[in-house]
Scaffold this motif. Sequence first.
Motif, PDB file in Angstrom:
ATOM      1  N   GLN A   1       7.792   8.925  15.908  1.00 24.32           N
ATOM      2  CA  GLN A   1       8.348   7.609  15.633  1.00 24.32           C
ATOM      3  C   GLN A   1       7.549   6.956  14.509  1.00 24.32           C
ATOM      4  O   GLN A   1       6.340   6.870  14.572  1.00 24.32           O
ATOM      5  N   VAL A   2       8.262   6.509  13.497  1.00 26.49           N
ATOM      6  CA  VAL A   2       7.613   5.892  12.343  1.00 26.49           C
ATOM      7  C   VAL A   2       7.390   4.412  12.610  1.00 26.49           C
ATOM      8  O   VAL A   2       8.307   3.699  13.041  1.00 26.49           O
ATOM      9  N   GLN A   3       6.180   3.980  12.371  1.00 28.30           N
ATOM     10  CA  GLN A   3       5.872   2.561  12.514  1.00 28.30           C
ATOM     11  C   GLN A   3       5.019   2.109  11.336  1.00 28.30           C
ATOM     12  O   GLN A   3       4.080   2.804  10.947  1.00 28.30           O
ATOM     13  N   LEU A   4       5.369   0.956  10.797  1.00 29.45           N
ATOM     14  CA  LEU A   4       4.568   0.298   9.769  1.00 29.45           C
ATOM     15  C   LEU A   4       4.080  -1.018  10.344  1.00 29.45           C
ATOM     16  O   LEU A   4       4.869  -1.754  10.951  1.00 29.45           O
ATOM     17  N   ALA A   5       2.816  -1.312  10.139  1.00 25.97           N
ATOM     18  CA  ALA A   5       2.237  -2.527  10.708  1.00 25.97           C
ATOM     19  C   ALA A   5       1.488  -3.289   9.629  1.00 25.97           C
ATOM     20  O   ALA A   5       0.451  -2.826   9.138  1.00 25.97           O
ATOM     21  N   GLU A   6       2.021  -4.457   9.274  1.00 26.88           N
ATOM     22  CA  GLU A   6       1.343  -5.323   8.318  1.00 26.88           C
ATOM     23  C   GLU A   6       0.346  -6.218   9.035  1.00 26.88           C
ATOM     24  O   GLU A   6       0.563  -6.605  10.199  1.00 26.88           O
ATOM     25  N   SER A   7      -0.711  -6.554   8.338  1.00 18.24           N
ATOM     26  CA  SER A   7      -1.701  -7.489   8.866  1.00 18.24           C
ATOM     27  C   SER A   7      -2.408  -8.166   7.704  1.00 18.24           C
ATOM     28  O   SER A   7      -2.256  -7.753   6.548  1.00 18.24           O
ATOM     29  N   GLY A   8      -3.160  -9.203   8.020  1.00 21.44           N
ATOM     30  CA  GLY A   8      -3.968  -9.870   7.009  1.00 21.44           C
ATOM     31  C   GLY A   8      -3.424 -11.182   6.508  1.00 21.44           C
ATOM     32  O   GLY A   8      -4.062 -11.851   5.698  1.00 21.44           O
ATOM     33  N   GLY A   9      -2.241 -11.556   6.966  1.00 19.38           N
ATOM     34  CA  GLY A   9      -1.685 -12.823   6.528  1.00 19.38           C
ATOM     35  C   GLY A   9      -2.429 -14.005   7.131  1.00 19.38           C
ATOM     36  O   GLY A   9      -3.306 -13.847   7.982  1.00 19.38           O
ATOM     37  N   GLY A  10      -2.075 -15.184   6.664  1.00 19.27           N
ATOM     38  CA  GLY A  10      -2.695 -16.387   7.176  1.00 19.27           C
ATOM     39  C   GLY A  10      -2.474 -17.557   6.258  1.00 19.27           C
ATOM     40  O   GLY A  10      -1.624 -17.521   5.363  1.00 19.27           O
TER      41      GLY A  10
END
Length: 115
Positions: A1-10
């Motif tokens: 299963q392909v998953q992309l996870a963005e982080s670092g916003g604010g």
Amino acid sequence: QVQLAESGGGLVQTGGSLRLSCAASGIIFSDKTVGWYRQAPGKERELVGVITSSGYTNYVDSVKGRFTISRDDAQNTVYLQMNSVKPEDTGVYYCNTNRWGSVYWGQGTQVTVSS
């Protein structure tokens, strides 16, 4: 299963910096083109920039000279370094890639630039 996870916003002040990350699982980024997109309130999602498997990058004119996309293949992660941010950079930022005709998106990370 392909998953992309963005982080670092604010929340960041005008002129400040943020670094967004897009971590992938179930897919290898090193041979893919990865794009960063953003969607401001009430507007359509737009392409911010891309990085190809060879490391070539291209950006929309509004972020050229301020944003930089890079990749760490060992971490299977693509980054978006945002410098000199402006209020018009506010939005939800998404990363995107495709494989075998299927397009994959992350859930997005919110960036808010205060004036």
